[in-house]
Design a protein around this motif. Structure first.
Motif, PDB file in Angstrom:
ATOM      1  N   ILE A   4       0.866  -1.177   0.000  1.00  0.00           N
ATOM      2  CA  ILE A   4       0.000   0.000   0.000  1.00  0.00           C
ATOM      3  C   ILE A   4       0.903   1.227   0.000  1.00  0.00           C
ATOM      4  O   ILE A   4       1.713   1.416   0.913  1.00  0.00           O
ATOM      5  CB  ILE A   4      -0.916   0.009   1.237  1.00  0.00           C
ATOM      6  CG1 ILE A   4      -1.784  -1.251   1.253  1.00  0.00           C
ATOM      7  CG2 ILE A   4      -1.787   1.274   1.249  1.00  0.00           C
ATOM      8  CD1 ILE A   4      -2.504  -1.478   2.567  1.00  0.00           C
ATOM      9  N   ALA A   5       0.805   2.054  -1.022  1.00  0.00           N
ATOM     10  CA  ALA A   5       1.619   3.261  -1.137  1.00  0.00           C
ATOM     11  C   ALA A   5       0.791   4.476  -0.759  1.00  0.00           C
ATOM     12  O   ALA A   5      -0.357   4.628  -1.209  1.00  0.00           O
ATOM     13  CB  ALA A   5       2.154   3.414  -2.560  1.00  0.00           C
ATOM     14  N   LEU A   6       1.375   5.339   0.071  1.00  0.00           N
ATOM     15  CA  LEU A   6       0.703   6.542   0.558  1.00  0.00           C
ATOM     16  C   LEU A   6       1.388   7.770  -0.025  1.00  0.00           C
ATOM     17  O   LEU A   6       2.609   7.919   0.084  1.00  0.00           O
ATOM     18  CB  LEU A   6       0.765   6.600   2.089  1.00  0.00           C
ATOM     19  CG  LEU A   6       0.253   5.374   2.854  1.00  0.00           C
ATOM     20  CD1 LEU A   6       0.466   5.578   4.351  1.00  0.00           C
ATOM     21  CD2 LEU A   6      -1.211   5.106   2.536  1.00  0.00           C
ATOM     22  N   LEU A   7       0.604   8.659  -0.603  1.00  0.00           N
ATOM     23  CA  LEU A   7       1.116   9.912  -1.171  1.00  0.00           C
ATOM     24  C   LEU A   7       0.445  11.068  -0.441  1.00  0.00           C
ATOM     25  O   LEU A   7      -0.778  11.232  -0.510  1.00  0.00           O
ATOM     26  CB  LEU A   7       0.817   9.990  -2.670  1.00  0.00           C
ATOM     27  CG  LEU A   7       1.307   8.824  -3.532  1.00  0.00           C
ATOM     28  CD1 LEU A   7       0.924   9.045  -4.993  1.00  0.00           C
ATOM     29  CD2 LEU A   7       2.808   8.637  -3.387  1.00  0.00           C
ATOM     30  N   HIS A   8       1.228  11.886   0.242  1.00  0.00           N
ATOM     31  CA  HIS A   8       0.699  12.944   1.093  1.00  0.00           C
ATOM     32  C   HIS A   8       0.365  14.210   0.303  1.00  0.00           C
ATOM     33  O   HIS A   8       0.662  14.327  -0.890  1.00  0.00           O
ATOM     34  CB  HIS A   8       1.693  13.267   2.203  1.00  0.00           C
ATOM     35  CG  HIS A   8       3.013  13.774   1.690  1.00  0.00           C
ATOM     36  ND1 HIS A   8       3.197  15.060   1.235  1.00  0.00           N
ATOM     37  CD2 HIS A   8       4.223  13.154   1.578  1.00  0.00           C
ATOM     38  CE1 HIS A   8       4.453  15.222   0.862  1.00  0.00           C
ATOM     39  NE2 HIS A   8       5.100  14.082   1.052  1.00  0.00           N
ATOM     40  N   SER A  14       1.071  13.018   7.473  1.00  0.00           N
ATOM     41  CA  SER A  14       0.600  12.906   8.862  1.00  0.00           C
ATOM     42  C   SER A  14      -0.332  11.693   8.932  1.00  0.00           C
ATOM     43  O   SER A  14      -1.525  11.824   9.159  1.00  0.00           O
ATOM     44  CB  SER A  14      -0.140  14.182   9.286  1.00  0.00           C
ATOM     45  OG  SER A  14      -1.132  14.550   8.333  1.00  0.00           O
ATOM     46  N   TRP A  15       0.249  10.508   8.710  1.00  0.00           N
ATOM     47  CA  TRP A  15      -0.535   9.291   8.533  1.00  0.00           C
ATOM     48  C   TRP A  15      -0.670   8.448   9.799  1.00  0.00           C
ATOM     49  O   TRP A  15      -1.153   7.319   9.727  1.00  0.00           O
ATOM     50  CB  TRP A  15       0.105   8.420   7.452  1.00  0.00           C
ATOM     51  CG  TRP A  15       0.150   8.980   6.071  1.00  0.00           C
ATOM     52  CD1 TRP A  15       1.268   9.286   5.347  1.00  0.00           C
ATOM     53  CD2 TRP A  15      -0.961   9.265   5.200  1.00  0.00           C
ATOM     54  NE1 TRP A  15       0.923   9.743   4.084  1.00  0.00           N
ATOM     55  CE2 TRP A  15      -0.431   9.743   3.977  1.00  0.00           C
ATOM     56  CE3 TRP A  15      -2.346   9.165   5.356  1.00  0.00           C
ATOM     57  CZ2 TRP A  15      -1.234  10.121   2.905  1.00  0.00           C
ATOM     58  CZ3 TRP A  15      -3.149   9.549   4.288  1.00  0.00           C
ATOM     59  CH2 TRP A  15      -2.602  10.017   3.081  1.00  0.00           C
ATOM     60  N   LYS A  19      -1.671   4.113  10.059  1.00  0.00           N
ATOM     61  CA  LYS A  19      -0.666   3.051  10.014  1.00  0.00           C
ATOM     62  C   LYS A  19      -1.078   1.791  10.778  1.00  0.00           C
ATOM     63  O   LYS A  19      -0.883   0.676  10.262  1.00  0.00           O
ATOM     64  CB  LYS A  19       0.673   3.588  10.540  1.00  0.00           C
ATOM     65  CG  LYS A  19       1.301   4.690   9.695  1.00  0.00           C
ATOM     66  CD  LYS A  19       1.862   4.174   8.401  1.00  0.00           C
ATOM     67  CE  LYS A  19       2.588   5.247   7.610  1.00  0.00           C
ATOM     68  NZ  LYS A  19       3.826   5.714   8.214  1.00  0.00           N
ATOM     69  N   PRO A  20      -1.622   1.876  12.002  1.00  0.00           N
ATOM     70  CA  PRO A  20      -1.995   0.636  12.694  1.00  0.00           C
ATOM     71  C   PRO A  20      -3.024  -0.192  11.921  1.00  0.00           C
ATOM     72  O   PRO A  20      -2.971  -1.424  11.940  1.00  0.00           O
ATOM     73  CB  PRO A  20      -2.575   1.127  14.023  1.00  0.00           C
ATOM     74  CG  PRO A  20      -1.951   2.474  14.228  1.00  0.00           C
ATOM     75  CD  PRO A  20      -1.827   3.062  12.863  1.00  0.00           C
ATOM     76  N   ALA A  21      -3.931   0.466  11.247  1.00  0.00           N
ATOM     77  CA  ALA A  21      -4.964  -0.251  10.496  1.00  0.00           C
ATOM     78  C   ALA A  21      -4.395  -0.951   9.273  1.00  0.00           C
ATOM     79  O   ALA A  21      -5.023  -1.875   8.742  1.00  0.00           O
ATOM     80  CB  ALA A  21      -6.069   0.719  10.076  1.00  0.00           C
ATOM     81  N   LEU A  22      -3.216  -0.524   8.827  1.00  0.00           N
ATOM     82  CA  LEU A  22      -2.600  -1.106   7.630  1.00  0.00           C
ATOM     83  C   LEU A  22      -1.477  -2.073   7.981  1.00  0.00           C
ATOM     84  O   LEU A  22      -0.695  -2.467   7.110  1.00  0.00           O
ATOM     85  CB  LEU A  22      -2.061   0.008   6.733  1.00  0.00           C
ATOM     86  CG  LEU A  22      -3.089   1.016   6.229  1.00  0.00           C
ATOM     87  CD1 LEU A  22      -2.416   2.061   5.337  1.00  0.00           C
ATOM     88  CD2 LEU A  22      -4.211   0.318   5.461  1.00  0.00           C
ATOM     89  N   ALA A  23      -1.410  -2.494   9.234  1.00  0.00           N
ATOM     90  CA  ALA A  23      -0.316  -3.349   9.688  1.00  0.00           C
ATOM     91  C   ALA A  23      -0.321  -4.713   9.011  1.00  0.00           C
ATOM     92  O   ALA A  23       0.690  -5.422   9.033  1.00  0.00           O
ATOM     93  CB  ALA A  23      -0.391  -3.521  11.204  1.00  0.00           C
ATOM     94  N   PHE A  24      -1.419  -5.096   8.396  1.00  0.00           N
ATOM     95  CA  PHE A  24      -1.518  -6.398   7.747  1.00  0.00           C
ATOM     96  C   PHE A  24      -0.756  -6.454   6.424  1.00  0.00           C
ATOM     97  O   PHE A  24      -0.581  -7.546   5.849  1.00  0.00           O
ATOM     98  CB  PHE A  24      -2.991  -6.739   7.479  1.00  0.00           C
ATOM     99  CG  PHE A  24      -3.670  -5.798   6.531  1.00  0.00           C
ATOM    100  CD1 PHE A  24      -3.655  -6.036   5.163  1.00  0.00           C
ATOM    101  CD2 PHE A  24      -4.308  -4.658   6.996  1.00  0.00           C
ATOM    102  CE1 PHE A  24      -4.263  -5.169   4.278  1.00  0.00           C
ATOM    103  CE2 PHE A  24      -4.930  -3.779   6.121  1.00  0.00           C
ATOM    104  CZ  PHE A  24      -4.903  -4.037   4.757  1.00  0.00           C
ATOM    105  N   ALA A  25      -0.308  -5.302   5.908  1.00  0.00           N
ATOM    106  CA  ALA A  25       0.328  -5.267   4.592  1.00  0.00           C
ATOM    107  C   ALA A  25       1.565  -4.393   4.630  1.00  0.00           C
ATOM    108  O   ALA A  25       1.694  -3.513   5.491  1.00  0.00           O
ATOM    109  CB  ALA A  25      -0.658  -4.722   3.547  1.00  0.00           C
ATOM    110  N   PRO A  26       2.510  -4.600   3.694  1.00  0.00           N
ATOM    111  CA  PRO A  26       3.626  -3.671   3.597  1.00  0.00           C
ATOM    112  C   PRO A  26       3.130  -2.296   3.157  1.00  0.00           C
ATOM    113  O   PRO A  26       2.231  -2.194   2.320  1.00  0.00           O
ATOM    114  CB  PRO A  26       4.539  -4.298   2.534  1.00  0.00           C
ATOM    115  CG  PRO A  26       3.771  -5.379   1.893  1.00  0.00           C
ATOM    116  CD  PRO A  26       2.592  -5.699   2.732  1.00  0.00           C
TER     117      PRO A  26
END
Length: 244
Positions: A4-8, A14-15, A19-26
């Motif tokens: 999962i790529a995040l672009l601010h 300020s994510w 982040k904790p909710a996405l702990a299942f994936a890189p």
């Protein structure tokens, strides 16, 4: 597992609530060039940014991503998905628009003057962040979330901010929306003045099989204002992607 790529957005990353909710994936938290200690590119443009992101994926051996972009990061996410459709499994466009607002060059000039006026008057990025960030979050947003947004923007180098604001005024993918190939989720804040729901509704209608979630009472930073609502919408979308 798909990365999962995040672009601010222009204000920086300020994510932390996400982040904790996405702990299942890189997760690849990719900063715009010039942000968070990264070097600026020779050219600040959406094409150059998209190529730099593709190079990062190649370097890290990441074949495909689920791509989430906020504000100008959403513009870049859209641009990347159109340039490199084979690299995007799912696309999340959050608090963003398909083009910079004004077609008249005078509008862009006025926008730049307004955005850059405090810096031109001698204010630093910390002062700009303290003045500009809190009004973008709805009343009642926890103080630590407000401070996170302020700190992210305050830490942005002025040169990167100036170049990014100027780049924003060049964006126009309005006529290309029908060519988006990836399953797409749009997330809007109900009271967001920068990417209002009506604008994102038109985006949804132009993108094949896209879905739109509007988060009640939220402004431009819904992932900080309503983390539960935001992550709920995002995780539902990602689960559908995994299930095919």
């Amino acid at each position: 597992m798909t990365t999962i790529a995040l672009l601010h957005g222009i204000g920086g990353a300020s994510w932390s609530p996400l982040k904790p909710a996405l702990a299942f994936a890189p997760v690849l938290d990719w900063p715009l060039p010039g942000y968070h200690g990264t070097p600026m590119l020779a050219e600040t443009s959406f094409a150059a940014w998209a190529e730099a992101l593709r190079e990062r994926l190649d370097r890290d051996g990441i074949p495909r991503i689920d791509l989430l972009g906020h504000s100008i990061g959403g513009m870049l996410a859209l641009d990347f998905a159109l340039r490199f459709p084979e690299r995007v499994r799912g696309l999340v466009l959050y608090a963003t628009t398909p083009a910079f607002g004004g077609r008249d060059p005078a509008f862009a000039e006025a926008f730049l003057r307004d955005r850059l006026a405090p810096l031109d008057a001698g204010h630093d990025m910390a002062a700009l962040a303290r003045e500009g960030m809190p009004p973008m979050l709805r009343p009642g947003t926890p103080a630590e979330r407000v401070e996170e947004a302020v700190a992210a923007m305050a830490g942005t180098p002025e040169a990167a901010y100036r170049a990014t604001v100027r780049c924003l005024t060049t964006f126009n993918r309005r006529d290309d929306l029908a060519h988006v190939a990836a399953p797409t989720l749009l997330i809007a804040g109900e009271t967001d003045p920068l990417a209002p729901p009506r604008t994102m509704e038109r985006m949804r209608d132009a993108i094949r099989d896209a879905r739109l979630v509007v988060l009640p009472g939220c402004g431009h930073l819904a992932h900080l204002e309503d983390p539960e609502g935001f992550t709920g919408a995002l995780l539902t979308f990602l689960r559908r992607l995994r299930e095919g």
